[in-house]
Design an enzyme around this catalytic site. Structure first.
Site, PDB file in Angstrom:
ATOM      1  N   HIS A  11       0.878  -1.253   0.103  1.00 26.38           N
ATOM      2  CA  HIS A  11      -0.185   0.016   0.072  1.00 26.38           C
ATOM      3  C   HIS A  11       0.867   1.156   0.090  1.00 26.38           C
ATOM      4  O   HIS A  11       0.358   2.466  -0.747  1.00 26.38           O
ATOM      5  CB  HIS A  11      -1.075   0.075   1.222  1.00 26.38           C
ATOM      6  N   ARG A  68       7.133 -13.717 -21.058  1.00 26.53           N
ATOM      7  CA  ARG A  68       8.196 -14.470 -20.529  1.00 26.53           C
ATOM      8  C   ARG A  68       7.530 -15.597 -20.008  1.00 26.53           C
ATOM      9  O   ARG A  68       6.677 -15.719 -19.148  1.00 26.53           O
ATOM     10  CB  ARG A  68       9.184 -13.777 -19.647  1.00 26.53           C
ATOM     11  N   ARG A  84      21.615 -10.157  -5.672  1.00 28.63           N
ATOM     12  CA  ARG A  84      20.551  -8.828  -6.059  1.00 28.63           C
ATOM     13  C   ARG A  84      19.687  -8.527  -4.871  1.00 28.63           C
ATOM     14  O   ARG A  84      19.412  -7.346  -4.802  1.00 28.63           O
ATOM     15  CB  ARG A  84      19.746  -9.041  -7.399  1.00 28.63           C
ATOM     16  N   CYS A 113      15.364  -5.175 -20.496  1.00 28.99           N
ATOM     17  CA  CYS A 113      14.128  -5.230 -19.983  1.00 28.99           C
ATOM     18  C   CYS A 113      14.604  -5.325 -18.301  1.00 28.99           C
ATOM     19  O   CYS A 113      13.454  -5.255 -17.540  1.00 28.99           O
ATOM     20  CB  CYS A 113      13.203  -6.469 -20.132  1.00 28.99           C
TER      21      CYS A 113
HETATM   22  C1  PEP Z   1      16.256  -9.083 -15.074  1.00 26.34           C
HETATM   23  O1  PEP Z   1      17.185 -10.087 -14.486  1.00 26.34           O
HETATM   24  O2  PEP Z   1      16.875  -8.148 -15.385  1.00 26.34           O
HETATM   25  C2  PEP Z   1      15.006  -9.279 -15.389  1.00 26.34           C
HETATM   26  C3  PEP Z   1      14.232  -8.437 -15.885  1.00 26.34           C
HETATM   27  O3  PEP Z   1      14.127 -10.384 -15.023  1.00 26.34           O
HETATM   28  P1  PEP Z   1      13.767 -10.439 -13.252  1.00 26.34           P
HETATM   29  O4  PEP Z   1      14.084  -9.187 -12.718  1.00 26.34           O
HETATM   30  O5  PEP Z   1      12.233 -10.783 -13.332  1.00 26.34           O
HETATM   31  O6  PEP Z   1      14.630 -11.572 -12.658  1.00 26.34           O
HETATM   32 MG    MG Z   2      15.944 -12.115 -14.371  1.00 28.38          MG
END
Ligand code: PEP
Ligand code: MG
Length: 563
Positions: A192, A331, A457, A494
C-alpha cells in the site's frame, strides 16, 4: 549517486522516481506489545470486551473520517483499513481470547498474530497486507491504553520520512509539502505504501533492510527514487543542485510524448514491464509502445497447483487485451530463487539463485513449459492477434545454445516468435551461437549484474556491486549488441537498467533497439532520450565502457550528457 563514495550509499527497491534532500525523521514507534499478563476475572470479561469494542470503533471511526477527506486510492485504502477494524472474523477472534480470560490488549495481539500467519502462508499480495493487520493491531492497542496513535510525527519543515513499514493509513494522510520522500525498511513494490506513494508522486524507496536503522533522525539524506539510493554525507550544494535539476527534468518529463527517439530522430522502442492485467492497464495509459516483459510467474505466486491451460490463457488475455495493436513480449515462467511458485519450484535448494530456476525448471518438466506455451498461443489466437500485434515469447535464464534451440523449437511448433533473455553471462558470451535460433533477445540486467558480479541482487550490503553501471556488465551488453547487429537479431533491455534515464542513453549508444521499464519510468527515459543525439549516446557508451567502476561510469556519462 555520482557525487559521493559508495560506502555512504544504501540501496532499496526504487518505487517512485524523484530526488529529495532533507532531514530524516522516523515514524512514531508502534506501541510495545503486551505479553499474556494476568487472567481477567470472569465477571470482568464482558466489560473488557466492551472496552475492546469501544477502542476498535474509535479507531474505525477515525479512519473513516480521514477517508471522507481523502481522494482516489488513499480514500479506498483508508476505508479498507477501517473495514479491517470492523471485520467480524477478527473481532470474533479477539472476543474469544477475552472470553478465555486474556486482557483486551493481549487478546488483540494474539488474534492478529493468527491472521498474520494465515496471510503470510497465502503469500503474494495477501502477504503484503500483513502491514495493514499490524497497523490495526497497533492503533487499537494504543487506543486501549489511552496512548497517542502510532504513526506520522508532527513536523514543520520538509523531511524525509523513515519507517520500518508505513501503514496505509499513515501514507494516505501524508502532506507531501512536508514529507518530501518516503523510505521504508520493509514493504514491497505492490504494498500500500508503494501504491499511494505513486499516486502522491512522492519519491519512494522500499525494502531497504536493517541498514536503514544506521541513519539517525535529523541526519541530512539525499534520496534518489529512480535509483533506490539513500545517501548520507552528500555535499549540500551538489545535492541541492541535483534536486533543482530533477525538478526541471520532471517538468520536461510531464510534457514528453512518444514514440521515443533521440534528438536527431534515432528510434528506440519504449515498452513497459508488467506482471498482471492491472499493471498492463496502467502501462496502457503511459506512452509505452507495447509490453517488453510480462513476468508470468508473478501471476502464480499464491497458486498452490498449476492452473489449467484455459485458466492460464484467461490470465494472459487480461494483459494482451490491453495492447490490442502492439507488441507484447511474454516471458515463460521464471519460477525459483526469489520468486517461488509452489507448483514449479524445487524445494530446499542450497543455492536457489544458482539453482533450478527459470527455463531450467522445464528441463525436468517439459509439459509444464509446453502447457504454458499452449496457453499463450491460445490467448493470442482468441484475441485475434497477428503480425500487427505480435506476441513474442522469451525464456528466462537461458545459459546454453542447446537450451535456446530447444525453447525455440517448442515456440515455433505453436506459431510463437521465440526469444531468450540474456541474463546469464554465458548467454551473452555465446550470443553468436544462440542468436541464429532466435528472433530476438532481451537483456535482463538485474540478473546479468547479479551473475557477472557474483553478488546477490537481494543483498543491501552488496548494492555497490549489483549496480548495472558496472562496466563489466556494460561490456557484456556491448558484446550482445554487436552480435545482434551481425545476426540481425533485435536486442532489447528489460532489466531495471532500462528505467534509468542516463543509463538508457548508454544502452542506446551500445545499439539496443528497445527498452522496457516499469510504467512510472517510461516518460523519464523518453524525455531524456529526446534531449540527446545518437552520437552523444555513443560517446556516453564509450565513456561508460572505459570507466574503472560503476560510480566512475555514471560520472563520466553525466559529464558527456550534461556537457
Ligand atoms: C532481469 O533479471 O533483469 C529481469 C528483467 O528479470 P527479473 O528481474 O524478473 O529476474
Ligand atoms: Mg531475471
Amino acid at each position: 549517486m555520482n557525487d559521493v563514495t559508495s560506502d555512504t550509499v544504501i540501496k532499496g527497491t526504487a518505487v517512485v522516481p524523484g530526488i529529495a534532500f532533507a532531514d530524516a525523521v522516523w515514524i512514531r514507534p508502534r506501541p510495545e506489545l503486551p505479553s499474556a499478563g494476568p487472567v481477567v476475572a470472569e465477571d470482568q470479561r464482558e466489560e473488557e470486551h466492551n472496552r475492546f469494542l469501544a477502542a476498535a470503533d474509535a479507531v474505525a471511526a477515525r479512519l473513516d473520517e480521514r477517508s471522507s477527506k481523502a481522494e482516489g486510492a488513499a480514500k479506498e485504502v483508508l476505508s479498507a483499513t477501517a473495514g479491517m477494524v470492523r471485520d467480524r472474523g477478527w473481532r470474533k477472534a479477539v472476543k474469544k481470547n477475552i472470553t478465555s480470560g486474556h486482557p483486551a490488549d493481549y487478546a488483540v495481539v494474539a488474534a492478529t498474530t493468527k491472521f498474520i500467519s494465515m496471510f503470510e502462508a497465502a503469500g503474494g499480495v495477501m502477504a503484503e497486507r500483513v502491514t495493514d493487520l499490524r497497523d490495526i493491531r497497533d492503533r487499537t492497542i494504543a487506543e486501549l491504553r489511552g496512548e497517542e496513535e502510532p504513526g506520522l510525527p508532527q513536523v514543520d519543515g520538509p523531511v524525509v520520512l523513515f519507517a520500518d513499514d508505513l501503514s496505509p493509513a499513515d501514507t494516505a494522510a501524508l502532506d507531501t509539502s512536508l514529507f518530501v520522500a518516503l523510505v521504508t525498511e520493509l514493504g514491497g513494490p505492490t504494498s500500500h505504501t508503494a501504491i499511494i506513494a505513486r499516486q502522491l508522486n512522492v519519491p519512494c524507496i522500499v525494502a531497504v533492510g536493517e541498514k536503514l536503522k544506521n541513519i539517525s533522525a535529523g541526519e541530512k539524506v539525499l534520496v534518489d527514487g529512480s535509483l533506490g539510493t539513500i545517501t548520507t554525507g552528500a555535499d549540500p550544494a551538489q545535492a541541492e543542485a541535483m534536486v533543482a535539476e530533477y525538478k526541471e527534468f520532471a517538468e520536461r518529463v510531464a510534457q514528453w510524448r512518444g514514440p521515443a527517439q533521440t534528438k536527431d530522430g534515432h528510434r528506440v522502442q519504449l515498452l513497459a514491464n508488467v506482471q498482471d492485467g492491472n499493471a498492463a492497464r496502467v502501462a496502457a495509459a503511459t506512452q509505452a509502445e507495447g509490453i517488453g516483459l510480462f513476468r508470468t510467474e508473478m501471476c502464480f505466486l499464491s497458486a498452490t497447483t498449476e492452473p489449467s491451460v484455459d485458466e492460464q490463457a484467461n490470465v494472459y488475455k487480461k494483459v494482451l487485451e490491453r495492447f490490442p495493436e502492439s507488441k507484447v513480449v511474454v516471458r515463460s515462467l521464471d519460477a525459483g530463487s526469489d520468486k517461488p511458485v509452489a507448483f514449479a519450484t524445487m524445494a530446499d535448494e542450497m543455492n536457489p539463485a544458482l539453482g533450478v530456476r527459470g527455463l531450467r525448471v522445464a528441463r525436468a518438466n517439459e509439459p509444464l513449459l509446453t502447457r504454458q506455451l499452449d496457453a499463450i498461443a491460445q490467448a493470442a489466437q482468441e484475441l485475434g492477434r497477428d503480425d500487427n500485434a505480435p506476441t513474442w515469447v522469451m525464456a528466462p535464464m537461458v545459459a546454453t545454445t542447446r537450451e535456446a534451440r530447444w525453447f525455440s523449437e517448442l515456440c515455433k511448433e505453436r506459431g510463437l516468435t521465440p526469444g531468450a533473455m540474456i541474463e546469464v553471462p554465458a548467454a551473452a558470451l555465446m550470443a553468436d551461437k544462440i542468436m541464429p535460433y532466435l528472433e530476438f533477445v532481451s537483456i535482463g540486467t538485474n540478473d546479468l549484474t547479479q551473475y557477472t558480479m557474483a553478488a546477490d541482487r537481494m543483498s543491501p550490503q552488496l548494492a555497490y556491486l549489483t549496480d548495472p553501471w558496472q562496466p563489466a556488465v556494460l561490456r557484456l551488453i556491448k558484446h550482445t549488441c554487436d552480435e545482434g547487429k551481425r545476426f540481425d537479431t533485435a536486442v532489447g533491455v528489460c532489466g531495471e537498467a532500462a528505467a534509468d534515464p542516463l543509463l538508457a542513453c548508454v544502452l542506446t549508444g551500445l545499439g539496443v533497439n528497445s527498452l522496457s521499464a516499469a510504467s512510472t519510468a517510461i516518460a523519464g527515459v523518453g524525455a531524456q532520450l529526446a534531449d540527446v543525439t545518437l552520437e552523444t549516446c555513443q560517446k556516453a557508451a564509450e565513456a561508460a565502457l572505459d570507466a574503472e567502476g560503476a560510480i566512475a561510469a555514471r560520472e563520466a556519462v553525466r559529464a558527456v550528457i550534461k556537457g
